[in-house]
Design an enzyme around this catalytic site. Structure first.
Site, PDB file in Angstrom:
ATOM      1  N   ASP A 205      -1.619   7.734  -1.103  1.00 61.13           N
ATOM      2  CA  ASP A 205      -2.409   6.929  -2.027  1.00 61.13           C
ATOM      3  C   ASP A 205      -2.147   7.357  -3.474  1.00 61.13           C
ATOM      4  O   ASP A 205      -2.082   8.552  -3.768  1.00 61.13           O
ATOM      5  CB  ASP A 205      -3.903   7.155  -1.690  1.00 61.13           C
ATOM      6  CG  ASP A 205      -4.825   6.177  -2.375  1.00 61.13           C
ATOM      7  OD1 ASP A 205      -4.705   4.976  -2.082  1.00 61.13           O
ATOM      8  OD2 ASP A 205      -5.656   6.606  -3.194  1.00 61.13           O
ATOM      9  N   GLU A 248       2.500   4.907  -2.614  1.00 60.52           N
ATOM     10  CA  GLU A 248       1.980   3.833  -3.452  1.00 60.52           C
ATOM     11  C   GLU A 248       2.306   4.186  -4.900  1.00 60.52           C
ATOM     12  O   GLU A 248       1.641   5.027  -5.502  1.00 60.52           O
ATOM     13  CB  GLU A 248       0.465   3.702  -3.269  1.00 60.52           C
ATOM     14  CG  GLU A 248      -0.094   2.521  -4.025  1.00 60.52           C
ATOM     15  CD  GLU A 248      -1.620   2.577  -4.238  1.00 60.52           C
ATOM     16  OE1 GLU A 248      -2.203   1.515  -4.434  1.00 60.52           O
ATOM     17  OE2 GLU A 248      -2.207   3.675  -4.228  1.00 60.52           O
TER      18      GLU A 248
HETATM   19  C1  NOJ Z   1      -5.419   2.779  -3.834  1.00 62.70           C
HETATM   20  C2  NOJ Z   1      -5.961   2.086  -2.618  1.00 62.70           C
HETATM   21  O1  NOJ Z   1      -5.012   1.152  -2.160  1.00 62.70           O
HETATM   22  C3  NOJ Z   1      -7.271   1.444  -3.026  1.00 62.70           C
HETATM   23  O2  NOJ Z   1      -7.768   0.628  -2.002  1.00 62.70           O
HETATM   24  C4  NOJ Z   1      -8.252   2.520  -3.413  1.00 62.70           C
HETATM   25  O3  NOJ Z   1      -9.431   1.929  -3.907  1.00 62.70           O
HETATM   26  C5  NOJ Z   1      -7.671   3.425  -4.488  1.00 62.70           C
HETATM   27  N1  NOJ Z   1      -6.325   3.828  -4.232  1.00 62.70           N
HETATM   28  C6  NOJ Z   1      -8.500   4.677  -4.623  1.00 62.70           C
HETATM   29  O4  NOJ Z   1      -8.259   5.496  -3.519  1.00 62.70           O
END
Ligand code: NOJ
Length: 556
Positions: A205, A248
């Site tokens: 993440d 990500e």
């Molecule tokens: C990215 C995630 O895809 C999202 O859903 C989340 O709210 C944020 N990171 C915080 O963890």
């Protein structure tokens, strides 16, 4: 020895399927999906052709950010089952040859995490330096609030601590201080723990925010963030040579490239192609291949043993943040004019089929692109049956509704009280009476059947996953033509972004008179004369063609 010399590359032609256990299938009828339910549905995923399941966060959580706010990195949310049931599910997946990866959310914890509770309690707490504290928000600190509808600042004053703490996301998600070696060690431990239980890697993440240490220390003391990512990857690969880090990273291509590491790819194994995804929507809106073709030409080649991950939708808003304002407006005008469909001024809280007015040809076109363009395809649950969003469900939750298994009560997701479901079932045109797995399974012409065909062909064409690719020049601006070559094999794919049929003339280097182009998604054989060929596409049509040499036997 380099990682890439020992690691298994199964992920290069994987089919990744992202799901949230709580909305997938509820086995005990309490209204919340669970691991026992998921285990019962692994066969469905296997028959579809999925080779890797990505589990969204399943850890204990107050659930104020759909589980991305964690209170125990070593636990299983009791609503979803026990640790034993988690392992049982892993075993069921393994029996089917399906690997499992999970979200690794270590940029921050929930504010209710015992570490934060301890940290805020006293400057002497052993966990104080696990977070990022300041007496005053620094003038030159990190910038950019991620959820501007809810947060105005990255710093929150904590009465108990008497200091401000950094939070990249919601204020209930304090950032961990990864400049602190103790935090780094703990993150390694978390990785090691889940690998040991049988995970094949992680979706990491918010990677750029995780590595960001600026808020933490004076500049000269900052450890090199990429050295940390390299360490993490090396540790992962030592523990499990086939494990992956799927990151990500939503940044422009040159910046994203840094997260792959060196030329052998010693940091993230895969990065999501956010730029290609956004340009895909611009192409769809304009009914022209140009924006997507440009992205593919611009996209740097990933290191040899790394890959891009491609996707159409995910659990967040469809972000359009890397388009220009005018381009974003074009996509809004085409696919989400109404303010209630938009989020943060930069994205759409919608799923694909309603955006395309349910046009089956156009929806098929998009998934044909997903499986034929270079990169590992990642599906979000429900895409295979064309689920829609529920706009009455707040914010990003609009696309996080229960999986629609049948037209029974609660969409066959749960036998529980409809009032107590973890999330509301989609109503209206895309509700379970029209859109559900059972009816798609029965219909050879359904979107699910199309998806299965695409997956079968994708797995049969190593060129698509492993090969060199090239966007082919031609005159029809509504058509994207590309080819992939590997070990003497060639696959050509054509996609028509417009609502009228079109004829495209192509030159295919290396393809000779006598060679044939065999259609892989339907019937058809086209002779090639001297490397030139003219191919017809229906409205929003797509074709995948394998070059077959004279005398070569082709098995469909
Ligand atoms: C990215 C995630 O895809 C999202 O859903 C989340 O709210 C944020 N990171 C915080 O963890």
């Amino acid at each position: 020895m380099k990682l890439s010399h020992t690691a298994d590359l199964w992920w290069k032609n994987a089919v990744v399927y992202c799901l949230d256990v709580e909305t997938f299938f509820d086995a005990n009828g309490d209204g919340c999906g669970d691991f026992r339910g998921l285990a019962q549905r692994v066969g469905y995923l296997d028959e579809m052709g999925v080779t890797c399941i990505w589990l969204m966060p399943f850890y204990p959580t107050p659930d104020r950010d759909d589980g991305y706010d964690i209170t125990d990195f070593y636990g299983v949310d009791s609503r979803l089952g026990t640790g034993g049931e988690f392992v049982e599910f892993l075993q069921v997946a393994r029996d089917r040859g399906i690997r499992v990866i999970a979200d690794l959310v270590v940029n921050h914890t929930s504010s209710r995490h015992p570490w934060f509770q301890s940290a805020r309690s006293s400057p002497e707490s052993p966990h104080r330096d696990w977070y990022v504290w300041r007496d005053k928000p620094p003038a030159d600190g990190p910038e950019g609030v991620v959820f501007p509808d809810q947060e105005k600042s990255l710093w929150e004053y904590d009465e108990q601590a008497g200091q401000y703490y950094l939070h990249r996301f919601y204020k209930h998600q304090p950032d961990l201080n990864v400049a602190n070696p103790a935090v780094r060690d703990e993150i390694m431990r978390v990785l090691g723990y889940w690998l040991h239980l049988g995970l094949s890697g992680f979706r990491v993440d918010a990677v750029p925010f995780l590595l960001e240490t600026d808020g933490a220390l004076d500049a000269e003391d900052l450890p090199d963030p990429h050295a940390y990512l390299r360490d993490l990857r090396a540790y992962l690969s030592r523990r499990n040579g086939e494990a992956v880090l799927l990151g990500e990273v939503n940044l422009p291509y040159p910046d994203t490239m840094r997260f792959f590491g060196d030329e052998d790819g010693d940091e993230l194994t895969m990065c999501f192609d956010f730029i290609g995804m956004q340009r895909l929507y611009l192409s769809l809106a304009r009914q022209q291949a140009g924006p997507l073709a440009e992205a593919l030409r611009e996209r740097p080649e990933q290191p040899k043993d790394a890959h891009w991950a491609t996707f159409v939708r995910n659990h967040d808003e469809l972000t359009l943040d890397k388009l220009s304002e005018q381009e974003r407006q074009e996509v809004f005008d085409a696919f989400g004019r109404e303010p209630r469909m938009q989020l943060y001024g930069r994205g759409l809280r919608r799923r694909l089929p309603p955006m395309l007015d349910g046009d089956p040809d156009r929806i098929r076109l998009v998934y044909s692109l997903l499986f034929s363009l270079p990169g590992t395809p990642v599906l979000f649950y429900g895409e295979e049956i064309g689920m829609g969003e529920e706009l009455s469900f707040e914010g990003r939750n609009a696309v996080r509704t229960p999986m629609q298994w049948s037209d029974d009560d609660n969409a066959g997701f749960s036998t529980g009280d409809p009032e107590k479901l973890v999330a509301p079932v989609v109503q209206g045109e895309y509700g379970p009476s029209k859109v559900n797995v059972a009816s798609h399974l029965r219909d050879p012409h359904s979107l699910l059947s199309w998806m299965k065909l695409l997956i079968r062909r994708y797995r049969q064409c190593p060129e698509l996953a492993w090969g060199r690719y090239e966007v082919l020049p031609h005159e029809a601006e509504q058509v994207l033509a590309h080819r992939a070559d590997q070990d003497g094999g060639t696959v050509v794919a054509l996609h028509n972004f417009a609502g009228e049929p079109v004829e495209v003339a192509l030159r295919l280097d290396g393809v000779e008179s006598g060679d044939r182009l065999v259609d892989l998604l339907g019937d058809g054989v086209t002779p090639v004369g001297d490397g030139r060929v003219s191919l017809r596409l229906d409205r929003y049509g797509c074709r995948w063609l394998r070059v077959v040499k004279p005398g070569e036997v082709f098995l469909p």
